[in-house]
Design an enzyme around this catalytic site. Structure first.
Site, PDB file in Angstrom:
ATOM      1  N   ALA A 119       0.857  -1.190   0.000  1.00  0.00           N
ATOM      2  CA  ALA A 119       0.000   0.000   0.000  1.00  0.00           C
ATOM      3  C   ALA A 119       0.892   1.239   0.000  1.00  0.00           C
ATOM      4  CB  ALA A 119      -0.891   0.014   1.232  1.00  0.00           C
ATOM      5  N   LYS A 120       0.332   2.374  -0.290  1.00  0.00           N
ATOM      6  CA  LYS A 120       1.022   3.663  -0.145  1.00  0.00           C
ATOM      7  C   LYS A 120      -0.049   4.732  -0.096  1.00  0.00           C
ATOM      8  CE  LYS A 120       5.428   5.004  -0.174  1.00  0.00           C
ATOM      9  NZ  LYS A 120       6.579   4.200   0.293  1.00  0.00           N
ATOM     10  N   GLY A 121       0.222   5.795   0.613  1.00  0.00           N
ATOM     11  CA  GLY A 121      -0.757   6.867   0.671  1.00  0.00           C
ATOM     12  C   GLY A 121      -0.086   8.188   0.911  1.00  0.00           C
TER      13      GLY A 121
END
Ligand code: NAD
Length: 429
Positions: A119-121
């Site tokens: 994931a990445k945000g």
């Protein structure tokens, strides 16, 4: 694979344009798939994120006005375990950048055989424009906006550009207050007082040093006296340089954004201030200053680009004179440059292996959180050493068996593990 809509291409936070982070991740996936017996449907699935959450994050500024920011959380794949990846606060954050970086996190966790997905945000904001109070309010509200899609067994954020241990502490506190119980496993990279792991900060640089040491051995280069040049003297670069120096290598050049300090007899890297100790001071007491371009072209045993994405490009790859390149930064070598270095016989050990010490120690931190057991620095260092050497040996084995590059071998290891998990679980319903 379905095509993505075209976008304007604002500069990527790491110096990569935003479409290319996603395009590069997809190109690497496709390339690895040609070596792996993978179901076309699984491949199609992996070319897309499971979900991308877009939220608006309103905060009251110190002057009483309200500002509204855009935040993202891209969740790529969780077939092997909870989504895992950083949160960055940067004006260049985009949806596609988050997706591309989330795909790399899936690969990184799989290469290390960590039971996490990718994931990445982030939030589209210049963190320098925020006061500490505004940074805290923004983080608490972001945690609230994401709370339905994250969780300690669901999706676990960590610091990234523009965020740090304090940001994670606020994020954890906001989540815990709503949950009604202290939920330390919701983030990693926390301060040690609330469950953060000793050795987490230095881990990506340490892992780059371990990978450089093992690759030198593989190439028949004695580490004692091996010459090393490091671009970027921040968290990754300074820790890699200082570790290799302790192990007997001669670090002959290190740089920051202003330029590089060079001494062919070896620098005393312990006395050069890292980015955290004093930003952009690497060359202050230097006798010989060279440019970052000159550093990348030094005739050294090991070159560690540990500053920005796209440092080695088609334009300068022919100048690289190092025997080995170890990627400390994320994406420091463009695809075209990678092909040139391969053609020239210069091994490039990829980021998904070389700087994976960060997510590996995050995993140890999370294990400590969910098991309510603290790890000592000695525990962390011993387990990190074992994990890095195991992963390095696995990737080297595939490189040798298949006659591929380090990067291809790492992608193959990752894809085989992810594909096997998808096949075992099947598609529901
Ligand atoms: P940092 O902010 O601590 O340090 C960055 C260093 O690079 C500084 O010395 C800065 O002056 C220098 N720099 C910036 N722009 C430059 C330029 N154009 N040319 C030369 N030097 C330049 O950053 P960091 O945490 O060490 O991260 C470096 C890279 O490693 C990034 O690509 C990051 O995404 C990646 N990375 C970081 C971690 C982590 O946990 N810190 C983990 C994995 C990967």
């Amino acid at each position: 694979m379905a095509s993505e809509p075209t976008h304007d291409r604002p500069p990527h936070a790491d110096g990569i344009d935003d479409a290319s982070a996603l395009e590069t991740a997809r190109a690497q996936l496709l390339r690895a798939s040609s070596y792996v017996d993978i179901d076309e449907n699984v491949l199609e699935r992996l070319a897309h994120p499971t979900a991308v959450h877009e939220v608006t994050v309103p905060i009251e500024r110190d002057d009483g006005t309200v500002a509204v920011y855009t935040g993202y959380r891209a969740q790529h794949d969780d077939v092997r375990g909870p989504y895992k990846g950083g949160l960055r606060y940067h004006p260049g954050v985009t949806r596609d950048e988050c997706v591309g970086l989330a795909m790399w996190m899936t690969s990184k966790c799989a290469v290390m055989d960590i039971p996490f997905g990718g994931a990445k945000g982030g939030i589209v904001v210049d963190p320098k424009s925020l006061s500490p109070d505004e940074h805290e309010r923004l983080t608490r509200r972001f945690a609230q906006e994401l709370r339905d899609v994250i969780g300690p067994t669901r999706d676990i954020p960590a610091p990234d550009m523009g965020t740090d241990a304090q940001t994670m502490a606020w994020f954890m506190d906001a989540y815990s207050m709503q949950a009604g119980e202290t939920t330390s496993g919701i983030v990693t990279g926390k301060p040690p007082a609330i469950g953060g792991s000793p050795g987490r900060e230095g881990a990506p640089g340490k892992s780059a040093a371990i990978v450089a040491r093992e690759t030198c051995r593989d190439e028949g280069i004695p580490l004692e006296g091996a010459t090393v040049a490091v671009q970027g003297f921040g968290s990754v670069g300074a820790n890699a340089a200082r570790t290799l120096d302790e192990w007997g290598a001669h670090v002959v050049a290190v740089s920051d954004v202003t330029g590089a300090v060079y001494d062919p007899d070896g620098l005393d890297v312990a006395t050069i201030p890292s980015h955290e100790e004093e930003p952009e001071a690497a060359t202050r007491n230097a006798e010989v200053v060279i440019s970052n371009d000159e550093l990348l072209a030094l005739d050294v045993d090991v070159l560690i680009p540990a500053a920005i994405g796209n440092a080695i490009t088609e334009a300068n790859a022919d100048e690289v004179a190092a025997s080995i390149v170890v990627e400390g930064a994320n994406g420091p070598t463009t695809t075209a440059a990678d092909a040139i270095l391969t053609e020239r016989g210069i091994p490039v050990v990829p980021d998904v292996l070389a700087n994976a010490g960060g997510v590996t120690v995050s995993y140890f931190e999370w294990l400590g959180d969910v098991n309510r057991r603290r790890w000592s620095l000695a525990d962390v260092e011993r387990e990190l050493e074992t994990a890095m050497v195991d992963a390095w040996e696995t990737v080297r084995g595939v490189r040798d068996e298949r006659g591929v590059t380090w990067r291809e071998a790492a992608s193959i290891v990752a894809l085989e593990r992810v594909a096997e998990a998808h096949t075992a679980r099947g598609l529901w319903p």
